[in-house]
Motif scaffolding. Structure first.
Motif, mmCIF file in Angstrom:
data_model
loop_
_atom_site.group_PDB
_atom_site.id
_atom_site.type_symbol
_atom_site.label_atom_id
_atom_site.label_comp_id
_atom_site.label_asym_id
_atom_site.label_seq_id
_atom_site.Cartn_x
_atom_site.Cartn_y
_atom_site.Cartn_z
ATOM 1 N N VAL A 117 -2.120 11.041 33.741
ATOM 2 C CA VAL A 117 -3.301 10.522 33.055
ATOM 3 C C VAL A 117 -2.976 10.512 31.563
ATOM 4 C CG1 VAL A 117 -4.471 12.763 32.854
ATOM 5 C CG2 VAL A 117 -5.816 10.668 32.819
ATOM 6 N N VAL A 118 -3.370 9.435 30.892
ATOM 7 C CA VAL A 118 -3.134 9.325 29.450
ATOM 8 C C VAL A 118 -4.210 10.145 28.752
ATOM 9 C CG1 VAL A 118 -2.875 7.730 27.510
ATOM 10 C CG2 VAL A 118 -2.179 7.007 29.806
ATOM 11 N N ILE A 119 -3.774 11.081 27.860
ATOM 12 C CA ILE A 119 -4.752 11.985 27.236
ATOM 13 C C ILE A 119 -5.029 11.660 25.777
ATOM 14 C CG2 ILE A 119 -4.390 13.924 28.824
ATOM 15 C CD1 ILE A 119 -2.487 15.122 26.668
ATOM 16 N N SER A 120 -4.275 10.705 25.201
ATOM 17 C CA SER A 120 -4.570 10.317 23.818
ATOM 18 C C SER A 120 -4.131 8.878 23.570
ATOM 19 C CB SER A 120 -3.863 11.262 22.833
ATOM 20 O OG SER A 120 -2.472 11.047 22.881
ATOM 21 N N GLY A 121 -4.639 8.319 22.493
ATOM 22 C CA GLY A 121 -4.286 6.945 22.135
ATOM 23 C C GLY A 121 -5.257 5.940 22.723
ATOM 24 N N PRO A 122 -4.964 4.656 22.532
ATOM 25 C CA PRO A 122 -5.880 3.601 22.974
ATOM 26 C C PRO A 122 -6.010 3.510 24.498
ATOM 27 C CG PRO A 122 -3.874 2.654 22.040
ATOM 28 C CD PRO A 122 -3.808 4.124 21.807
ATOM 29 N N LEU A 123 -5.058 4.049 25.239
ATOM 30 C CA LEU A 123 -5.111 3.974 26.705
ATOM 31 C C LEU A 123 -5.655 5.259 27.326
ATOM 32 C CD1 LEU A 123 -1.649 2.262 27.182
ATOM 33 C CD2 LEU A 123 -3.889 1.169 27.224
ATOM 34 N N ARG A 124 -6.304 6.052 26.500
ATOM 35 C CA ARG A 124 -6.840 7.344 26.940
ATOM 36 C C ARG A 124 -7.671 7.217 28.205
ATOM 37 N NH1 ARG A 124 -10.138 11.672 23.285
ATOM 38 N NH2 ARG A 124 -10.457 13.084 24.999
ATOM 39 N N GLU A 125 -7.489 8.166 29.117
ATOM 40 C CA GLU A 125 -8.193 8.270 30.394
ATOM 41 C C GLU A 125 -7.711 7.283 31.455
ATOM 42 O OE1 GLU A 125 -12.430 8.595 29.863
ATOM 43 O OE2 GLU A 125 -12.198 10.282 28.471
ATOM 44 N N PHE A 126 -6.740 6.434 31.114
ATOM 45 C CA PHE A 126 -6.153 5.560 32.127
ATOM 46 C C PHE A 126 -5.147 6.364 32.951
ATOM 47 C CE2 PHE A 126 -7.645 2.008 29.540
ATOM 48 C CZ PHE A 126 -7.942 1.052 30.499
ATOM 49 N N VAL A 127 -5.009 6.005 34.209
ATOM 50 C CA VAL A 127 -4.001 6.635 35.065
ATOM 51 C C VAL A 127 -2.790 5.718 35.065
ATOM 52 C CG1 VAL A 127 -3.448 7.316 37.430
ATOM 53 C CG2 VAL A 127 -5.703 7.826 36.481
ATOM 54 N N ALA A 128 -1.603 6.321 34.974
ATOM 55 C CA ALA A 128 -0.372 5.546 34.904
ATOM 56 C C ALA A 128 0.630 6.065 35.925
ATOM 57 C CB ALA A 128 0.213 5.650 33.496
ATOM 58 N N ASP A 186 -2.971 0.286 35.396
ATOM 59 C CA ASP A 186 -3.803 -0.740 36.008
ATOM 60 C C ASP A 186 -4.951 -1.046 35.049
ATOM 61 O OD1 ASP A 186 -4.922 -2.526 37.715
ATOM 62 O OD2 ASP A 186 -5.763 -1.039 39.085
ATOM 63 N N MET A 187 -4.854 -2.220 34.387
ATOM 64 C CA MET A 187 -5.875 -2.626 33.423
ATOM 65 C C MET A 187 -6.458 -3.965 33.842
ATOM 66 S SD MET A 187 -4.995 -2.053 29.445
ATOM 67 C CE MET A 187 -3.245 -1.875 29.561
ATOM 68 N N PHE A 188 -7.748 -3.994 34.021
ATOM 69 C CA PHE A 188 -8.445 -5.237 34.373
ATOM 70 C C PHE A 188 -7.807 -5.911 35.588
ATOM 71 C CE2 PHE A 188 -8.303 -4.835 29.646
ATOM 72 C CZ PHE A 188 -9.554 -4.262 29.504
ATOM 73 N N GLY A 189 -7.430 -5.101 36.573
ATOM 74 C CA GLY A 189 -6.870 -5.645 37.806
ATOM 75 C C GLY A 189 -5.418 -6.082 37.694
ATOM 76 N N ARG A 190 -4.781 -5.815 36.559
ATOM 77 C CA ARG A 190 -3.358 -6.163 36.379
ATOM 78 C C ARG A 190 -2.579 -4.921 36.003
ATOM 79 N NH1 ARG A 190 -2.963 -11.619 32.832
ATOM 80 N NH2 ARG A 190 -3.709 -13.008 34.447
ATOM 81 N N GLU A 191 -1.355 -4.839 36.504
ATOM 82 C CA GLU A 191 -0.508 -3.716 36.108
ATOM 83 C C GLU A 191 0.224 -4.090 34.827
ATOM 84 O OE1 GLU A 191 1.940 -2.542 39.445
ATOM 85 O OE2 GLU A 191 0.437 -1.015 39.918
ATOM 86 N N THR A 192 0.140 -3.222 33.853
ATOM 87 C CA THR A 192 0.764 -3.454 32.550
ATOM 88 C C THR A 192 1.707 -2.308 32.249
ATOM 89 O OG1 THR A 192 -1.286 -4.506 31.837
ATOM 90 C CG2 THR A 192 0.263 -3.874 30.110
ATOM 91 N N LEU A 193 2.917 -2.638 31.781
ATOM 92 C CA LEU A 193 3.891 -1.614 31.428
ATOM 93 C C LEU A 193 3.604 -1.120 30.010
ATOM 94 C CD1 LEU A 193 6.359 -0.255 32.728
ATOM 95 C CD2 LEU A 193 7.792 -1.873 31.504
ATOM 96 N N ALA A 194 3.468 0.189 29.868
ATOM 97 C CA ALA A 194 3.187 0.773 28.559
ATOM 98 C C ALA A 194 4.217 1.855 28.266
ATOM 99 C CB ALA A 194 1.785 1.374 28.544
ATOM 100 N N GLU A 195 4.577 1.975 26.973
ATOM 101 C CA GLU A 195 5.473 3.047 26.560
ATOM 102 C C GLU A 195 4.620 4.140 25.932
ATOM 103 O OE1 GLU A 195 9.803 2.688 24.893
ATOM 104 O OE2 GLU A 195 8.419 2.720 23.198
ATOM 105 N N LEU A 196 4.767 5.362 26.424
ATOM 106 C CA LEU A 196 3.934 6.471 25.974
ATOM 107 C C LEU A 196 4.809 7.670 25.611
ATOM 108 C CD1 LEU A 196 1.494 6.153 28.974
ATOM 109 C CD2 LEU A 196 0.887 5.600 26.623
ATOM 110 N N ASP A 197 4.362 8.438 24.614
ATOM 111 C CA ASP A 197 5.056 9.670 24.253
ATOM 112 C C ASP A 197 4.751 10.732 25.300
ATOM 113 O OD1 ASP A 197 6.102 8.668 21.856
ATOM 114 O OD2 ASP A 197 4.264 9.137 20.769
ATOM 115 N N PHE A 198 5.682 11.693 25.464
ATOM 116 C CA PHE A 198 5.466 12.789 26.408
ATOM 117 C C PHE A 198 4.134 13.478 26.146
ATOM 118 C CE2 PHE A 198 10.244 13.795 27.224
ATOM 119 C CZ PHE A 198 10.334 12.659 27.999
ATOM 120 N N ASN A 199 3.796 13.666 24.852
ATOM 121 C CA ASN A 199 2.575 14.422 24.536
ATOM 122 C C ASN A 199 1.299 13.597 24.715
ATOM 123 O OD1 ASN A 199 2.773 12.758 22.333
ATOM 124 N ND2 ASN A 199 2.878 14.385 20.813
ATOM 125 N N GLN A 200 1.439 12.338 25.160
ATOM 126 C CA GLN A 200 0.254 11.505 25.391
ATOM 127 C C GLN A 200 -0.175 11.536 26.851
ATOM 128 O OE1 GLN A 200 1.808 7.742 23.421
ATOM 129 N NE2 GLN A 200 -0.375 7.605 22.989
#
Length: 173
Positions: free
Chosen positions: A126-137, A154-168
């Motif tokens: 689960v993303v815990i910080s940043g603009p994608l907060r609370e999204f499951v990845a 999974d955003m708006f019914g589409r899978e999107t690849l995101a790069e996230l820091d370990f601490n996010q």
């Protein structure tokens, strides 16, 4: 040529330290040089300033005009760093870069945090910080050197690849 990555000091135009860091990181990514250039740091320190009777803590560069780079010294890595816009050269006699000793690295405040992550490719986080907060990845790729993961969200019914820091991110329990 030692097979161990060492820290080198690169001289830059004053005020270009962060641009140089970003440009080298981009080049490393574009040319897949992660095995040669491991880490780039612009050491910062907290400074307490007094303005209008109020104390304010701000971050200042410890060594203005310098960037520290942990790399394996090869012709290719030397060329990439040396030809980055804003870099005036490596610190060392003539054009021969000299690696820092472990003692120098310690006194300069370079912090090498051992990476200890308990994440695996295919695992849900689960993303815990940043603009994608609370999204499951779902983790697709883990980069220990960069301390980042690439994950599908999974955003708006589409899978999107995101790069996230370990601490996010945090493991889903």
């Amino acid at each position: 040529m030692s097979e161990r990555a060492r820290w080198y000091v690169v001289h830059t135009y004053s005020g270009y330290e962060n641009k140089v860091k970003a440009n080298i990181e981009k080049t490393v990514e574009n040319r897949n040089l992660e095995s040669l250039i491991h880490d780039i740091q612009v050491p910062m320190e907290e400074v307490i300033e007094e303005k209008d009777g109020k104390q304010k803590v701000s971050l200042k560069k410890k060594f203005p005009g310098y960037v520290l780079i942990k790399m394996l010294m090869t012709d290719e890595s030397w060329y990439v760093v040396r030809n980055t816009r804003g870099v005036t050269g490596f610190v060392g006699p003539g054009s021969k870069p000299v690696p820092l000793t472990d003692e120098e690295i310690e006194t300069m405040g370079v912090v090498e945090v051992p990476v200890d992550i308990d994440l695996e490719v295919g695992e849900s986080v689960v993303v815990i910080s940043g603009p994608l907060r609370e999204f499951v990845a779902i983790i697709q790729e883990i980069s220990i050197e960069k301390r980042k993961i690439k994950a599908l969200i999974d955003m708006f019914g589409r899978e999107t690849l995101a790069e996230l820091d370990f601490n996010q991110v945090e493991k889903l329990v």
